[in-house]
Enzyme design. Structure first.
Site, PDB file in Angstrom:
ATOM      1  N   SER A   2       0.810  -1.221   0.000  1.00  0.00           N
ATOM      2  CA  SER A   2       0.000   0.000   0.000  1.00  0.00           C
ATOM      3  C   SER A   2       0.842   1.271   0.000  1.00  0.00           C
ATOM      4  O   SER A   2       0.407   2.307  -0.515  1.00  0.00           O
ATOM      5  CB  SER A   2      -0.945   0.009   1.203  1.00  0.00           C
ATOM      6  OG  SER A   2      -0.212  -0.085   2.412  1.00  0.00           O
ATOM      7  N   ASP A  17      -0.465   7.330  10.311  1.00  0.00           N
ATOM      8  CA  ASP A  17      -1.294   6.377  11.059  1.00  0.00           C
ATOM      9  C   ASP A  17      -0.428   5.298  11.706  1.00  0.00           C
ATOM     10  O   ASP A  17      -0.900   4.204  11.984  1.00  0.00           O
ATOM     11  CB  ASP A  17      -2.335   5.733  10.144  1.00  0.00           C
ATOM     12  CG  ASP A  17      -1.700   5.001   8.957  1.00  0.00           C
ATOM     13  OD1 ASP A  17      -0.459   4.988   8.862  1.00  0.00           O
ATOM     14  OD2 ASP A  17      -2.456   4.437   8.137  1.00  0.00           O
ATOM     15  N   HIS A  65       1.601   4.351   7.320  1.00  0.00           N
ATOM     16  CA  HIS A  65       1.616   5.016   6.024  1.00  0.00           C
ATOM     17  C   HIS A  65       2.190   6.427   6.141  1.00  0.00           C
ATOM     18  O   HIS A  65       2.222   7.010   7.218  1.00  0.00           O
ATOM     19  CB  HIS A  65       0.212   5.035   5.422  1.00  0.00           C
ATOM     20  CG  HIS A  65      -0.308   3.668   5.119  1.00  0.00           C
ATOM     21  ND1 HIS A  65      -1.161   2.993   5.976  1.00  0.00           N
ATOM     22  CD2 HIS A  65      -0.065   2.822   4.085  1.00  0.00           C
ATOM     23  CE1 HIS A  65      -1.438   1.803   5.463  1.00  0.00           C
ATOM     24  NE2 HIS A  65      -0.773   1.677   4.319  1.00  0.00           N
TER      25      HIS A  65
END
Length: 241
Positions: free
Chosen positions: A11, A190, A193
């Site tokens: 991600s 977070d 990320h």
């Protein structure tokens, strides 16, 4: 056609073309010389990445896939492999030795596919455990972080080890990010990320590593004449040279 640089990862790579993302910054940086192609897959670990290599990078294994091989591929996995096996994201966990084996398999595949392509490994980033508790992805009945900075560090060291044994350049993001004050909130939005500042740091590290590998704005030709090369009195002349 312009040469390509592929970004392969989880991600953190998939999101890299967001506003201020490190992939978008690379595309802007190389806007007249290289196409930056994102191949990021949120949630993926190296076990799953190995399974999809031929779908991500189609083409036969003897070099007849693309007309020209990409200039470089970044391989940026480990954040999901490092999930703790007994926590809420345990299904993403990959044992450390398997992680190293999977990285070697990815490297071997890419080298066989494109022998001249530069391969750059990137370690997982550090983890802000408080941030992970504040922003859980799934239900967390234990109320414990599913990732720890210690575990991420072990996978980062494994990534560096694989790079060294394979003779590849590596960006030790886990170490580099922690060299800055308040790295937890400055780099991570977070706990995992990247913030805009974190994205900027990854961009700068990748550009520096590509430069070390001989790939820079100075060394790469632009694909068409620059406006500064066009003669106002004979504009079409530049397109015939």
């Amino acid at each position: 056609m312009r040469p390509k640089v592929y970004l392969f990862g989880d991600s953190i790579t998939e999101e890299s073309f967001g506003d201020g993302g490190w992939g978008a910054s690379l595309a802007r940086h190389f806007s007249r010389t290289v196409d930056v192609v994102v191949r990021g897959y949120s949630g993926y670990n190296t076990r799953w990445a190995v399974k999809v290599l031929e779908r991500v990078f189609p083409g036969c294994q003897d070099g007849c896939g693309e007309a020209a091989p990409p200039l470089a591929v970044t391989v940026f996995f480990g954040a999901n492999d490092a999930c703790l096996p007994d926590r809420c994201s345990g299904f993403q966990h990959v044992p450390l030795e398997e992680y190293k084996h999977n990285l070697r398999s990815i490297v071997s595949f890419l080298k066989k596919q494109w022998p001249t392509t530069r391969i750059i490994l990137i370690t997982p980033p550090p983890i802000d455990e408080e941030g992970r508790l504040e922003f859980p992805y799934i239900e967390n009945p234990l109320n414990q972080p599913e990732r720890t900075n210690e575990a991420a560090g072990a996978f980062a060291k494994a990534c560096v080890s694989v790079a060294r044994e394979s003779g590849l350049p590596v960006i030790d993001l886990w170490t580099k990010m922690q060299q800055f004050p308040d790295w937890q909130k400055a780099n991570l939005r977070d706990g995992l990320h990247l913030t805009p500042r974190g994205n900027r740091r990854v961009f700068e590290e990748v550009v520096a590593k590509l430069r070390d590998e001989g790939l820079s704005l100075e060394s790469l030709p632009v694909d068409l004449p620059l406006i500064s090369d066009i003669d106002p009195n004979d504009p079409l002349k530049a397109f015939h040279q």
